[in-house]
Design an enzyme around this catalytic site. Structure first.
Site, PDB file in Angstrom:
ATOM      1  N   SER A  28       0.815  -1.216   0.000  1.00 10.70           N
ATOM      2  CA  SER A  28       0.000   0.000   0.000  1.00 10.70           C
ATOM      3  C   SER A  28       0.846   1.263   0.000  1.00 10.70           C
ATOM      4  O   SER A  28       0.317   2.370  -0.017  1.00 10.70           O
ATOM      5  CB  SER A  28      -0.932   0.003   1.218  1.00 10.70           C
ATOM      6  OG  SER A  28      -0.174  -0.134   2.404  1.00 10.70           O
ATOM      7  N   ASN A 115      -1.896  -2.495  13.197  1.00 15.55           N
ATOM      8  CA  ASN A 115      -3.357  -2.343  13.189  1.00 15.55           C
ATOM      9  C   ASN A 115      -3.823  -1.124  13.976  1.00 15.55           C
ATOM     10  O   ASN A 115      -4.678  -0.369  13.517  1.00 15.55           O
ATOM     11  CB  ASN A 115      -4.012  -3.620  13.726  1.00 15.55           C
ATOM     12  CG  ASN A 115      -3.725  -4.819  12.841  1.00 15.55           C
ATOM     13  OD1 ASN A 115      -3.199  -4.651  11.740  1.00 15.55           O
ATOM     14  ND2 ASN A 115      -4.052  -6.006  13.311  1.00 15.55           N
ATOM     15  N   THR A 160     -40.652  26.783  -8.332  1.00 16.58           N
ATOM     16  CA  THR A 160     -40.933  25.414  -7.887  1.00 16.58           C
ATOM     17  C   THR A 160     -41.213  24.653  -9.184  1.00 16.58           C
ATOM     18  O   THR A 160     -41.754  25.243 -10.134  1.00 16.58           O
ATOM     19  CB  THR A 160     -42.159  25.327  -6.952  1.00 16.58           C
ATOM     20  OG1 THR A 160     -43.289  25.838  -7.654  1.00 16.58           O
ATOM     21  CG2 THR A 160     -41.966  26.131  -5.667  1.00 16.58           C
ATOM     22  N   SER A 282     -14.646  26.669 -26.552  1.00 19.21           N
ATOM     23  CA  SER A 282     -14.799  25.412 -27.278  1.00 19.21           C
ATOM     24  C   SER A 282     -13.728  25.342 -28.351  1.00 19.21           C
ATOM     25  O   SER A 282     -13.321  26.369 -28.887  1.00 19.21           O
ATOM     26  CB  SER A 282     -16.194  25.367 -27.900  1.00 19.21           C
ATOM     27  OG  SER A 282     -16.195  24.553 -29.045  1.00 19.21           O
ATOM     28  N   LYS A 288     -18.407  30.063 -28.009  1.00 25.59           N
ATOM     29  CA  LYS A 288     -18.745  29.407 -26.745  1.00 25.59           C
ATOM     30  C   LYS A 288     -17.951  29.913 -25.542  1.00 25.59           C
ATOM     31  O   LYS A 288     -16.766  30.198 -25.638  1.00 25.59           O
ATOM     32  CB  LYS A 288     -18.534  27.893 -26.847  1.00 25.59           C
ATOM     33  CG  LYS A 288     -19.547  27.158 -27.683  1.00 25.59           C
ATOM     34  CD  LYS A 288     -20.980  27.271 -27.173  1.00 25.59           C
ATOM     35  CE  LYS A 288     -21.224  26.471 -25.912  1.00 25.59           C
ATOM     36  NZ  LYS A 288     -21.181  25.028 -26.183  1.00 25.59           N
ATOM     37  N   GLU A 295     -19.687  22.980 -13.787  1.00 28.99           N
ATOM     38  CA  GLU A 295     -19.968  21.679 -14.411  1.00 28.99           C
ATOM     39  C   GLU A 295     -19.087  20.580 -13.806  1.00 28.99           C
ATOM     40  O   GLU A 295     -19.540  19.473 -13.522  1.00 28.99           O
ATOM     41  CB  GLU A 295     -19.710  21.735 -15.914  1.00 28.99           C
ATOM     42  CG  GLU A 295     -20.778  22.475 -16.687  1.00 28.99           C
ATOM     43  CD  GLU A 295     -20.430  22.534 -18.161  1.00 28.99           C
ATOM     44  OE1 GLU A 295     -20.979  21.738 -18.924  1.00 28.99           O
ATOM     45  OE2 GLU A 295     -19.588  23.369 -18.548  1.00 28.99           O
ATOM     46  N   TYR A 322      -9.286  -6.716  12.835  1.00 27.54           N
ATOM     47  CA  TYR A 322      -8.691  -6.149  11.624  1.00 27.54           C
ATOM     48  C   TYR A 322      -8.665  -7.165  10.486  1.00 27.54           C
ATOM     49  O   TYR A 322      -8.363  -8.343  10.693  1.00 27.54           O
ATOM     50  CB  TYR A 322      -7.258  -5.656  11.888  1.00 27.54           C
ATOM     51  CG  TYR A 322      -6.588  -5.151  10.612  1.00 27.54           C
ATOM     52  CD1 TYR A 322      -6.774  -3.840  10.204  1.00 27.54           C
ATOM     53  CD2 TYR A 322      -5.826  -6.000   9.807  1.00 27.54           C
ATOM     54  CE1 TYR A 322      -6.203  -3.384   9.020  1.00 27.54           C
ATOM     55  CE2 TYR A 322      -5.256  -5.548   8.632  1.00 27.54           C
ATOM     56  CZ  TYR A 322      -5.449  -4.245   8.237  1.00 27.54           C
ATOM     57  OH  TYR A 322      -4.893  -3.794   7.072  1.00 27.54           O
ATOM     58  N   GLN A 327      -7.211  -1.991   4.152  1.00 28.64           N
ATOM     59  CA  GLN A 327      -6.183  -1.235   3.434  1.00 28.64           C
ATOM     60  C   GLN A 327      -6.800  -0.450   2.269  1.00 28.64           C
ATOM     61  O   GLN A 327      -6.267   0.550   1.827  1.00 28.64           O
ATOM     62  CB  GLN A 327      -5.113  -2.203   2.918  1.00 28.64           C
ATOM     63  CG  GLN A 327      -3.952  -1.527   2.231  1.00 28.64           C
ATOM     64  CD  GLN A 327      -2.761  -2.463   2.097  1.00 28.64           C
ATOM     65  OE1 GLN A 327      -2.132  -2.798   3.090  1.00 28.64           O
ATOM     66  NE2 GLN A 327      -2.481  -2.906   0.894  1.00 28.64           N
ATOM     67  N   LYS A 330      -8.038   3.742   2.085  1.00 24.91           N
ATOM     68  CA  LYS A 330      -7.278   4.993   1.977  1.00 24.91           C
ATOM     69  C   LYS A 330      -7.493   5.761   0.690  1.00 24.91           C
ATOM     70  O   LYS A 330      -7.726   6.965   0.715  1.00 24.91           O
ATOM     71  CB  LYS A 330      -5.794   4.714   2.187  1.00 24.91           C
ATOM     72  CG  LYS A 330      -5.596   4.301   3.604  1.00 24.91           C
ATOM     73  CD  LYS A 330      -4.290   3.821   3.989  1.00 24.91           C
ATOM     74  CE  LYS A 330      -4.466   2.988   5.236  1.00 24.91           C
ATOM     75  NZ  LYS A 330      -5.323   1.782   5.076  1.00 24.91           N
TER      76      LYS A 330
HETATM   77  N1  ARG Z   1      -1.173  -1.254   5.266  1.00 27.81           N
HETATM   78  C1  ARG Z   1      -2.081  -1.767   6.213  1.00 27.81           C
HETATM   79  C2  ARG Z   1      -3.441  -1.051   6.097  1.00 27.81           C
HETATM   80  O1  ARG Z   1      -3.510  -0.130   5.427  1.00 27.81           O
HETATM   81  C3  ARG Z   1      -1.547  -1.575   7.602  1.00 27.81           C
HETATM   82  C4  ARG Z   1      -2.040  -2.567   8.592  1.00 27.81           C
HETATM   83  C5  ARG Z   1      -1.538  -3.897   8.258  1.00 27.81           C
HETATM   84  N2  ARG Z   1      -1.779  -4.827   9.284  1.00 27.81           N
HETATM   85  C6  ARG Z   1      -1.579  -6.131   9.098  1.00 27.81           C
HETATM   86  N3  ARG Z   1      -1.796  -6.899  10.102  1.00 27.81           N
HETATM   87  N4  ARG Z   1      -1.224  -6.625   7.930  1.00 27.81           N
HETATM   88  O2  ARG Z   1      -4.404  -1.465   6.668  1.00 27.81           O
END
Ligand code: ARG
Length: 467
Positions: A28, A115, A160, A282, A288, A295, A322, A327, A330
Site C-alpha cells: 500500500s 493495526n 418550484t 470550445s 462558446k 460543471e 482487523y 487497506q 485509503k
Molecule cells: N497497510 C495496512 C493497512 O492499510 C496496515 C495494517 C496492516 N496490518 C496487518 N496486520 N497486515 O491497513
C-alpha cells in the site's frame, strides 16, 4: 514518489519468498505514503510514552526522535526512498529508522501493532483534512454573505418545479445556500468528535500486556481520549464512512448549486455572468463560453458519493477484528478529502466575481405571473375564503395568458369583473417590489429580513471563530 525493491519485510515464519506480483499486489506504500507525517507524529508520541513507563531509555528516545526528524525531512525534500518490499508507510519508516539509529529503532514497535498504528494515522490525517475543509467551507460562506448583501434588493423569480412561482430576492436565494453549508460545517464538527479518539494501545486486536499510558499518548497527540475497546478500535472504519457521508452531502449541495449556475449562465436564463477566468472556450465553436467550474464540481459529486459506497461495501461482511480489506479505505478517503478541498476552493474563488444581470432577473419574474399568490392573499384580507380567491386569481391569470399581459398590466375594471372586492389599491401588491417586501416574517424573502439574516449569520460565524 519513487519506490524501489529493497530487502523484504523479513520474518522467520516464512520459508519461501513472497511472489513478486503478490508483493506488489498487497503493498500500500504507493498511496499510504501520504500519511507519513502522521505516522511519524504517532511514533513520536508512542516513543515518549514508552520512555516514561521505562521501556525505552532517555538515550533511545533521543535517538528515535533524531532519526524520525531526519526521516521527516527526507520525505519533505522528496529524498526518501520508498520500497514495495517494506509494504506500507509504517514499515518503510520503521526500516529506515533502524538503518539510521540501530537497535532503538527496533524497540519502537513495542506494545504496538500496525493495526492500531494505521487506525491512528488515518484519524490524525482526517483531523487535519477536516480542518482544511472547514476553512474552505468558511471562505465560501463568507463569499455568499458578501454577495447576498450586495444582492439583498435584487428581484428574481423563485421557482418550484422549475416554473416561475413567486418573486424572491437574489440575496435570499444565496442565503439558502449559506444555510446548507452551515449545516455541513456543523456535520463536519460532529464527525470530528468521533474521529478524534485514539486507537493506540489496542495493539493487534486484544490490547497489550505492557503497562502503556494511553492517556499520555492521547494527550500528546491531541486526541480527546483513548478508545474503549481494542477489537473495535482496530477494525471499524465508521468514522471514515461518516466523513465520506458528510463529504457526499457537501458535494450534493455544491452540485445543486452548480446546476443553478449553469442554468443561469445559459442564454435561455441569462441571469448571471461567470467571469472568463472560471470558464473555457470550445475547440470548434468560437462563440462558446462554457461554465466549466460548476460543471466539473457537479460531475465530481459523483465520485465522492461513489467513494462513500466503496467504503460502506468495504466494511460490510468483515468479521472482527482487523482484516486486510481495510487497506482499501485509503484511496477513497484521500480522494474525498482532495475533491472537497478543491471544489470548495474553486467555488469560494469564483463566487464573488459572478455578476447578476438584474434587469433580466426582474423581467423573468414579471413574465411568470409571480404575484398571483399576492393577489389571492389580497382577496383573503378583504374577506374571501382562500380557496375561492385561488379560483378568482386563476381566472385573472387566464386572461393575462390570453392577452399576453402580466397581472399588474390588467386594468381595474378587468380585474373587478372577477371580483368586486378588488379596488385600486391592488396595484401596490401586484408589483414585484410590493410582493417581496410583504414577506418580512422571519425566514422570508423581504430585503430587510434578508439583511437581518445576513447580520445574524455574520455574528454566528464570528462567535464560532472566537469560540
Ligand atoms: N497497510 C495496512 C493497512 O492499510 C496496515 C495494517 C496492516 N496490518 C496487518 N496486520 N497486515 O491497513
Amino acid at each position: 514518489m519513487t519506490t524501489v525493491n529493497t530487502e523484504k519485510l523479513s520474518s522467520a515464519r516464512f520459508a519461501e519468498a513472497t511472489d513478486a506480483f503478490v508483493e506488489e499486489f498487497t503493498a500500500s506504500v504507493g498511496f499510504d505514503w501520504r500519511m507519513a507525517q502522521q505516522d511519524i507524529q504517532g511514533s513520536l508520541a508512542h516513543a515518549a510514552m514508552l520512555c516514561k513507563i521505562g521501556i525505552l531509555t532517555e538515550q533511545e528516545l533521543a535517538d528515535i526522535q533524531r532519526g524520525l526528524a531526519q526521516i521527516s525531512e527526507e520525505i519533505q525534500r522528496g529524498e526518501f526512498v520508498w520500497s514495495v518490499k517494506q509494504e506500507d508507510v509504517h514499515m518503510n519508516i520503521e526500516a529506515r529508522l533502524t538503518d539510521l539509529i540501530g537497535i532503538a529503532g527496533k524497540k519502537l514497535h513495542t506494545g504496538r501493532s500496525r493495526n492500531d498504528q494505521v487506525a491512528t494515522d488515518i484519524r490524525l490525517y482526517l483531523r487535519s483534512e477536516i480542518t482544511t475543509i472547514q476553512q474552505q467551507l468558511r471562505r465560501l460562506q463568507l463569499a455568499l454573505l458578501t454577495v447576498a448583501e450586495r444582492e439583498a434588493d435584487t428581484i428574481m423569480p423563485g421557482f418550484t418545479h422549475l416554473q416561475v412561482a413567486q418573486p424572491v430576492t437574489f440575496g435570499h436565494h444565496l442565503m439558502a445556500w449559506f444555510e446548507m453549508l452551515s449545516r455541513d460545517h456543523e456535520r463536519l464538527q460532529d464527525c470530528y468528535k468521533r474521529v478524534n479518539i485514539m486507537p493506540l494501545g489496542a495493539a493487534a486486536l486484544a490490547g497489550t500486556s505492557y503497562p502503556l499510558d494511553r492517556f499520555m499518548t492521547a494527550e500528546l497527540l491531541g486526541f480527546s481520549r483513548p478508545s474503549n475497546n481494542s477489537l473495535d478500535s482496530v477494525s471499524d472504519r465508521d468514522f471514515a464512512i461518516e466523513f465520506a457521508a458528510v463529504g457526499s452531502l457537501i458535494m450534493l449541495h455544491l452540485s445543486r448549486f452548480s446546476e443553478e449556475l449553469v442554468l443561469w449562465a445559459s442564454a435561455q436564463f441569462n441571469f448571471i455572468d461567470i467571469p472568463d477566468a472560471f470558464c473555457t472556450g470550445s475547440s470548434i465553436m468560437p462563440q462558446k463560453k462554457n461554465p466549466d467550474v460548476p460543471e466539473l464540481v457537479r460531475g465530481k459529486s459523483g465520485r465522492v458519493t461513489g467513494h462513500l459506497m466503496s467504503l460502506l461495501m468495504l466494511m460490510k461482511s468483515q468479521p472482527l477484528a482487523y482484516n486486510k480489506d481495510n487497506q482499501e479505505d485509503k484511496e477513497p478517503l484521500f480522494d474525498v478529502a482532495d475533491t472537497l478541498i478543491n471544489c470548495l476552493r474553486a467555488f469560494a474563488d469564483m463566487l464573488p466575481h459572478i455578476r447578476a444581470k438584474h434587469e433580466n432577473m426582474y423581467q423573468a419574474a414579471k413574465r411568470g405571473f409571480a404575484t398571483a399568490t399576492d393577489l389571492a392573499d389580497y382577496l383573503v384580507r378583504k374577506g374571501m375564503a382562500f380557496r375561492d380567491a385561488h379560483e378568482v386569481v386563476g381566472q385573472a391569470v387566464r386572461l393575462g395568458l390570453d392577452t399576453d399581459r402580466d397581472l399588474s398590466e390588467l386594468n381595474l375594471s378587468e380585474l373587478q369583473a372577477f371580483s368586486q372586492l378588488i379596488e385600486a389599491d391592488v396595484f401596490a401588491i401586484l408589483t414585484l417590489e410590493g410582493s417581496v417586501a410583504s414577506r418580512k416574517l422571519i425566514g422570508g424573502t423581504a430585503p430587510d429580513t434578508v439583511r437581518l439574516a445576513i447580520a445574524a449569520a455574520k455574528k454566528a460565524m464570528e462567535a464560532q471563530n472566537n469560540g
